[in-house]
Write an enzyme that holds these catalytic residues in place. Structure first.
Site, PDB file in Angstrom:
ATOM      1  N   HIS A  93       4.709   0.298   0.161  1.00 33.74           N
ATOM      2  CA  HIS A  93       5.519  -0.420   1.143  1.00 33.74           C
ATOM      3  C   HIS A  93       4.714  -1.562   1.740  1.00 33.74           C
ATOM      4  CE1 HIS A  93       3.508   2.872   3.300  1.00 33.74           C
ATOM      5  NE2 HIS A  93       3.530   2.093   4.371  1.00 33.74           N
ATOM      6  N   ARG A 115       5.408   6.687  13.760  1.00 31.65           N
ATOM      7  CA  ARG A 115       5.315   7.275  12.421  1.00 31.65           C
ATOM      8  C   ARG A 115       4.732   8.667  12.473  1.00 31.65           C
ATOM      9  NH1 ARG A 115       1.326   4.654   8.047  1.00 31.65           N
ATOM     10  NH2 ARG A 115       0.133   6.582   8.177  1.00 31.65           N
ATOM     11  N   ASP A 126       0.536   5.197   1.960  1.00 30.72           N
ATOM     12  CA  ASP A 126      -0.246   5.740   3.069  1.00 30.72           C
ATOM     13  C   ASP A 126      -1.178   6.856   2.596  1.00 30.72           C
ATOM     14  OD1 ASP A 126       1.034   4.064   4.913  1.00 30.72           O
ATOM     15  OD2 ASP A 126       2.671   5.485   5.197  1.00 30.72           O
ATOM     16  N   HIS A 186       0.851  -1.200   0.000  1.00 27.49           N
ATOM     17  CA  HIS A 186       0.000   0.000   0.000  1.00 27.49           C
ATOM     18  C   HIS A 186       0.881   1.243   0.000  1.00 27.49           C
ATOM     19  CE1 HIS A 186       1.160  -0.382   4.205  1.00 27.49           C
ATOM     20  NE2 HIS A 186       0.799   0.891   4.407  1.00 27.49           N
TER      21      HIS A 186
END
Ligand code: SIN
Length: 289
Positions: free
Chosen positions: A255, A270, A101, A99
């Site tokens: 990723h 993150r 983000d 995917h």
């Protein structure tokens, strides 16, 4: 501050950068060098950093406004910092499928900065795939077809009660998105605003269909692209150590967080850099409430 040392990690994308301490208030010149490496290599890696959440926030803000994830609760004092945790008892990990983000936002996110706090003794690597390389490997015929298409992205499937993310509540605070999600159309081929390089911008987690096509009509071509986009030659693989940082470009990189460390703990933090327009719209919506 000496010039950064930059070492490519694979043919298609990725570079490891040394000679910089990200916890410091870096000069504009160093930030410009990091940004240039980020857009050129699409994902950049740093080793042996020691970042508090505040220092990670400060570093992230040098690249743009930071996102507050609409469905995953951030740290109590720092809502922009998402803790990505898999406990030894968890079966499913966060991000364990290809995917990029936040493509369910109206404006594609610029990038994500992930910092490793605690890692399993083995496993827990992350794979990255260049969607620019994936686009460039297509035939002129398919490129011409895709160049004119847009696709509909939504968080509904992933963050609904039946969705993949809903199963991670043990260790992460994921809010169900039922009824709360928008659908946004993005070009299937995104021209990078900083480099002008074209990349495929479809997302196995959030792309529902092509605009103006039914889901049934869209599925065969989307399935082909999802398969094509993860071809090994488009990838690089990062083995984390505590203190490692990866900063990837969500406009041109997929990723995949590998889930190959059963019974062990993995803890990452993150921050996600928004497009400037997204941050403005979020502020406007918050003021209107
Ligand atoms: C993510 O998808 O942001 C998580 C990646 C990782 O944990 O390696």
């Amino acid at each position: 501050m000496p010039k950064l040392r930059i070492q490519k990690t694979a043919g298609a994308l990725g570079a490891e950068i040394s000679g910089v301490d990200l916890s410091l208030a870096l000069s504009d010149e160093t930030i410009a060098e990091i940004r240039a490496a980020f857009v050129e290599h699409q994902v950049i890696f740093f080793r042996d950093q020691a970042l508090t959440p505040e220092q990670q926030l400060a570093f992230g803000r040098r690249f743009g406004p930071l996102n507050i994830h609409p469905y995953v609760k951030g740290m109590a004092d720092h809502p922009e910092v998402m803790e990505i945790i898999k406990e030894p008892t968890d079966k499913v990990n966060f991000g364990g499928g290809w995917h990029s983000d936040m493509s369910f936002l109206e404006k594609p996110s610029i990038g994500s900065i992930l910092y490793a706090v605690e890692l399993p003794d083995w496993g827990g690597d992350t794979l990255f795939a260049s969607q620019a390389a994936a686009y460039e490997a297509l035939t002129p015929g398919l490129k011409a077809t895709l160049d004119g298409l847009r696709a509909i992205h939504s968080a509904g499937r992933e963050y609904s009660s039946a969705g993949h993310s809903a199963q991670k509540r043990g260790s992460m605070n994921v809010v169900e998105a039922e009824g709360a999600v928008g659908e946004y159309a993005h070009p299937v081929v995104l021209t990078h605003p900083e480099t002008g390089r074209k990349a495929l911008y479809v997302n196995p987690a959030f792309t529902m269909k092509f605009e103006g096509w039914s889901k049934r009509e869209s599925k065969p071509l989307l399935d082909f692209l999802f398969e094509h986009c993860r071809y090994e030659a488009f990838t690089t693989r990062f083995s984390w150590k505590p203190g490692s940082v990866a900063f990837w470009d969500n406009r041109s990189v997929w990723h995949f967080a590998l889930n190959d460390y059963p019974g062990q703990r993995r803890h990452m933090r993150r921050v996600t850099v928004d497009a400037r327009e997204t941050a403005a719209a979020t502020r406007e919506a918050a003021t209107a409430q």
